[in-house]
Design a protein around this motif. Structure first.
Motif, PDB file in Angstrom:
ATOM      1  N   MET A  69      -3.297  -0.730  -8.369  1.00  0.00           N
ATOM      2  CA  MET A  69      -3.197  -1.905  -7.514  1.00  0.00           C
ATOM      3  C   MET A  69      -4.414  -2.811  -7.729  1.00  0.00           C
ATOM      4  N   LYS A  70      -4.528  -3.365  -8.935  1.00  0.00           N
ATOM      5  CA  LYS A  70      -5.655  -4.249  -9.235  1.00  0.00           C
ATOM      6  C   LYS A  70      -5.611  -5.501  -8.369  1.00  0.00           C
ATOM      7  N   GLN A  71      -4.383  -5.925  -8.059  1.00  0.00           N
ATOM      8  CA  GLN A  71      -4.172  -7.077  -7.188  1.00  0.00           C
ATOM      9  C   GLN A  71      -3.122  -6.722  -6.143  1.00  0.00           C
ATOM     10  N   PHE A  72      -3.201  -7.368  -5.000  1.00  0.00           N
ATOM     11  CA  PHE A  72      -2.206  -7.144  -3.948  1.00  0.00           C
ATOM     12  C   PHE A  72      -2.146  -8.382  -3.069  1.00  0.00           C
ATOM     13  N   ARG A  73      -0.934  -8.902  -2.906  1.00  0.00           N
ATOM     14  CA  ARG A  73      -0.723 -10.016  -1.979  1.00  0.00           C
ATOM     15  C   ARG A  73       0.605  -9.800  -1.273  1.00  0.00           C
ATOM     16  N   ALA A  74       0.581  -9.938   0.058  1.00  0.00           N
ATOM     17  CA  ALA A  74       1.802  -9.711   0.818  1.00  0.00           C
ATOM     18  C   ALA A  74       1.702 -10.374   2.183  1.00  0.00           C
ATOM     19  N   GLY A  75       2.848 -10.711   2.727  1.00  0.00           N
ATOM     20  CA  GLY A  75       2.896 -11.095   4.129  1.00  0.00           C
ATOM     21  C   GLY A  75       2.811  -9.842   4.977  1.00  0.00           C
ATOM     22  N   PHE A  76       2.434  -9.993   6.228  1.00  0.00           N
ATOM     23  CA  PHE A  76       2.374  -8.815   7.097  1.00  0.00           C
ATOM     24  C   PHE A  76       2.810  -9.160   8.518  1.00  0.00           C
ATOM     25  N   THR A 221      -0.904  -1.292  13.460  1.00  0.00           N
ATOM     26  CA  THR A 221       0.038  -1.062  12.372  1.00  0.00           C
ATOM     27  C   THR A 221       0.353  -2.365  11.664  1.00  0.00           C
ATOM     28  N   LEU A 222       0.191  -2.385  10.351  1.00  0.00           N
ATOM     29  CA  LEU A 222       0.572  -3.524   9.530  1.00  0.00           C
ATOM     30  C   LEU A 222       1.717  -3.109   8.616  1.00  0.00           C
ATOM     31  N   VAL A 223       2.817  -3.846   8.674  1.00  0.00           N
ATOM     32  CA  VAL A 223       3.953  -3.622   7.789  1.00  0.00           C
ATOM     33  C   VAL A 223       4.049  -4.818   6.850  1.00  0.00           C
ATOM     34  N   PHE A 224       4.055  -4.559   5.537  1.00  0.00           N
ATOM     35  CA  PHE A 224       3.984  -5.628   4.544  1.00  0.00           C
ATOM     36  C   PHE A 224       5.372  -6.044   4.052  1.00  0.00           C
ATOM     37  N   ASN A 225       5.469  -7.327   3.643  1.00  0.00           N
ATOM     38  CA  ASN A 225       6.699  -7.841   3.066  1.00  0.00           C
ATOM     39  C   ASN A 225       6.346  -8.790   1.922  1.00  0.00           C
ATOM     40  N   ASN A 226       7.331  -9.083   1.066  1.00  0.00           N
ATOM     41  CA  ASN A 226       7.128  -9.979  -0.079  1.00  0.00           C
ATOM     42  C   ASN A 226       5.904  -9.572  -0.897  1.00  0.00           C
ATOM     43  N   ILE A 227       5.851  -8.308  -1.265  1.00  0.00           N
ATOM     44  CA  ILE A 227       4.692  -7.742  -1.950  1.00  0.00           C
ATOM     45  C   ILE A 227       4.611  -8.215  -3.397  1.00  0.00           C
ATOM     46  N   GLU A 228       3.399  -8.620  -3.814  1.00  0.00           N
ATOM     47  CA  GLU A 228       3.134  -8.996  -5.198  1.00  0.00           C
ATOM     48  C   GLU A 228       1.924  -8.206  -5.704  1.00  0.00           C
ATOM     49  N   THR A 229       2.003  -7.728  -6.921  1.00  0.00           N
ATOM     50  CA  THR A 229       0.877  -7.007  -7.518  1.00  0.00           C
ATOM     51  C   THR A 229       0.409  -7.652  -8.820  1.00  0.00           C
ATOM     52  N   ARG A 230       1.066  -8.731  -9.235  1.00  0.00           N
ATOM     53  CA  ARG A 230       0.630  -9.510 -10.398  1.00  0.00           C
ATOM     54  C   ARG A 230       0.829 -10.981 -10.079  1.00  0.00           C
ATOM     55  N   PHE A 231      -0.263 -11.720 -10.037  1.00  0.00           N
ATOM     56  CA  PHE A 231      -0.185 -13.139  -9.696  1.00  0.00           C
ATOM     57  C   PHE A 231      -1.491 -13.808 -10.103  1.00  0.00           C
ATOM     58  N   PRO A 232      -1.458 -15.113 -10.390  1.00  0.00           N
ATOM     59  CA  PRO A 232      -2.700 -15.828 -10.712  1.00  0.00           C
ATOM     60  C   PRO A 232      -3.557 -15.981  -9.464  1.00  0.00           C
TER      61      PRO A 232
END
Length: 252
Positions: A69-76, A221-232
């Motif tokens: 998980m070098k990168q991580f972006r998500a809504g929560f 508790t955080l539940v994530f959505n729209n998870i991205e692991t590769r992005f600029p």
């Protein structure tokens, strides 16, 4: 930002849309946390060598998952409950992280807030009172297990005990079958703000949720959505632009 929530995330150096079955699994992990800890203690007393091997295996497994998980972006979606299970705070927003040691936490509901860890300092922007609090990142993350989300050094990992919890299966109603893997992280040194942190990964080995139990017995508790692991990553992702009218409380 809710003050208790701010404490959690100031301590942080810290893809799927998560369905109801994931939330249910997270709730089950939370409810069984105390039972799991008691069972773990009993097992340790009866068979310390086996328990040590299990913990070593759990640590290696979690390191492998986070290492990818070098990168991580998500809504929560975040919910905080007190010791009596009363909801005391709810929030929605976006979490962005890169390894090592950078994090951006932004809420859009109920208020717009921003917290940035840039690798050296943590910037907590309170738009309501027009103030920015700045802390040393090294001091802010002391003994907080959420640091493992972005930490890569062995000295930091050695400060925590890690156990893998019983896996939960996703039902067909969640979109596809699979297994949720959960890891409970506990500081070896007592007295910190966070008692335990539980990380749950979905069937694609993506971080699906996290659960924090604090010293006041509040559970976030955080539940994530729209998870991205590769992005600029934009150049200003982990920087803060402070308006001239804001008060800066630099505590570094």
């Amino acid at each position: 930002m809710n003050k208790a929530v701010s404490v959690y995330l100031v301590g942080a150096l810290t893809t799927l849309s998560i369905g109801l079955s994931v939330k249910s699994a997270v709730a089950q992990n939370t409810a069984s946390s105390t039972t799991t800890q008691m069972a773990s203690a009993s097992q340790s007393a009866q068979s310390p060598s086996i328990n040590l091997e299990l913990k070593s295996s759990a640590r290696a497994s979690l390191q492998a998952l986070l290492g990818k998980m070098k990168q991580f972006r998500a809504g929560f979606e975040q919910t905080v409950v007190d010791a009596q299970q009363n909801v005391v705070h709810e929030a929605q927003g976006t979490l962005t992280m890169t390894r090592p040691n950078k994090l951006r936490w932004e809420t859009t509901f109920p208020d717009e807030t921003l917290l940035v860890a840039d690798g050296e300092a943590v910037w907590n922007v309170d738009t309501f009172v027009e103030q920015v609090t700045v802390l040393s990142q090294d001091n802010a993350v002391k003994d907080n297990p959420i640091v493992l989300l972005t930490a890569t050094d062995e000295a930091t990992w050695a400060k925590f005990s890690i156990s893998e919890l019983k896996s939960a299966s996703l039902s067909e109603g969640a979109g596809s079958k699979g297994v949720l893997r959960s890891y409970q992280i506990t500081p070896k040194e007592e007295g910190g703000q966070i008692v335990t942190l539980t990380l749950t990964f979905n069937q694609d080995n993506e971080l699906a949720s996290l659960n924090m139990l604090d010293a006041q017995q509040q559970i976030s508790t955080l539940v994530f959505n729209n998870i991205e692991t590769r992005f600029p990553v934009a150049a200003d992702t982990f920087s803060v632009e402070i308006p001239d009218s804001y008060i800066v409380d630099d505590q570094r």
